[in-house]
Design an enzyme around this catalytic site. Structure first.
Site, PDB file in Angstrom:
ATOM      1  CG  HIS A  37      -1.902  -1.045   1.353  1.00 15.30           C
ATOM      2  ND1 HIS A  37      -1.895  -1.984   2.349  1.00 15.30           N
ATOM      3  CD2 HIS A  37      -2.990  -1.317   0.599  1.00 15.30           C
ATOM      4  CE1 HIS A  37      -2.929  -2.805   2.211  1.00 15.30           C
ATOM      5  NE2 HIS A  37      -3.612  -2.420   1.152  1.00 15.30           N
ATOM      6  CE  LYS A 176      -2.095 -10.173  -3.606  1.00 16.79           C
ATOM      7  NZ  LYS A 176      -3.370  -9.882  -3.051  1.00 16.79           N
TER       8      LYS A 176
END
Ligand code: AMP
Length: 308
Positions: A37, A176
């Protein structure tokens, strides 16, 4: 760093920034942040510069979870997330409540539990003040969409809402979730959202496991077994590299399924070979084909993907 939970306040801030000529970079997340993140936050900062503003949303969106999925036990640690965001130079963390995002007489519960997941008749749908959603009709059908039928409707709807609230010039998503990023790009193109979508690379642990908030569920030997997703990708890469001609996708799928399920607690949900931009499945696998897979490791469902 400001913490905002009201939609009106977030929109007001974003409009002020727009008027002042500041670019807005946005990273939507469900929290329980990890280095993956934070790499998206870095990318957002790069895109908008020091004068720009970076917004991270932390919201576990109930409508993208199926009725039997892990919504209620999804890991949450807002205090830790805020610390990480502050250290990463985030300007605003947007953390709305369910009631704020999906207003209804029951404070969001009805909408989530019954309305979004209801396959039934109008009579079964409770009255709610929320009744619009955004649906991508092509790319959402396969892979994650086939396994989780209401998932992408929840994702596109919440991301469209967040775009209208945060008013970003740039939004950064992770490779991802390759299918998700591709669907968001299609939604933005189809519905003319004035936002540039950036897809940033997948960050991995030292042994290759893709970082994920759900890795927290992997206790004991399951953590070791989880590396099988990455090892399967490496196996597919090696096969493509070694082979002089394209490999039939069906053959490679079977090979990978056997390889994955050699671990005691793993079960393959799907493995797919496809064109990276269109997600169109291919029958022959070559260099440049994209692979994506979902594997249950114990009760935890993990996904990964890569370019071959
Ligand atoms: P999530 O909080 O899981 O909904 O993810 C929020 C964003 O972070 C999505 O755009 C994900 O694709 C991205 N993301 C999740 N894991 C990783 C990772 N290991 N590397 C890079 N980005 C990631």
């Amino acid at each position: 760093m400001r913490i905002v939970s009201s939609i009106a306040t977030m929109q007001r801030l974003a409009r002020q920034w727009q008027r002042a000529g500041k670019h807005i970079g946005f990273v939507p997340t469900m929290g329980y942040l990890h280095a993956g993140h934070l790499s998206l936050v870095c990318e957002a900062r790069k895109r908008v510069g020091r004068a720009g503003k970076v917004v991270v949303s932390i919201y576990v969106n109930p409508t993208q979870f199926g009725p039997k999925e892990d919504f209620s036990k999804y890991p949450r640690d807002l205090k830790r997330d805020l610390k990480l965001c502050r250290a990463a130079g985030v300007d605003v963390v947007f953390t709305p409540s369910n009631k704020e995002m999906y207003p209804s007489e029951s404070g969001g519960k009805h909408f989530v539990a019954s309305h979004f997941h209801s396959q039934g008749t109008d009579e079964e749908v409770p009255s709610t003040s929320y009744s619009t959603c955004v649906v991508e009709e092509q790319l959402s059908r396969m892979m994650e969409g086939a396994s989780r039928p209401t998932h992408f409707r929840g994702v596109t709807t919440v991301v469209a809402k967040l775009f209208n609230i945060v008013l970003p010039d740039v939004a950064v998503f992770g490779a991802k979730d390759w299918q998700q990023a591709t669907i968001i790009k299609r939604m933005v193109a189809d519905l003319n959202f004035p936002v540039k979508i950036i897809v940033a690379p997948t960050l991995r642990e030292a042994d290759g496991l893709a970082m994920s908030s759900r890795n927290k569920y992997l206790e004991g030997d399951l953590r070791r077994q989880a590396v099988v997703l990455w090892n399967a990708i490496q196996k597919a890469r090696a096969a493509v590299k070694k082979s002089l001609k394209p490999i039939p996708a069906a053959q490679l799928k079977l090979h990978l399924k056997r390889f994955i399920e050699r671990e005691p607690d793993t079960r393959l949900d799907y493995v797919e070979f496809f064109e990276p931009d269109t997600l169109s499945p291919v029958s022959k696998v070559t260099r440049g084909t994209h692979v994506a897979l979902a594997v249950f490791v114990g009760k935890t469902r993990l996904i990964d993907n890569a370019h071959l």
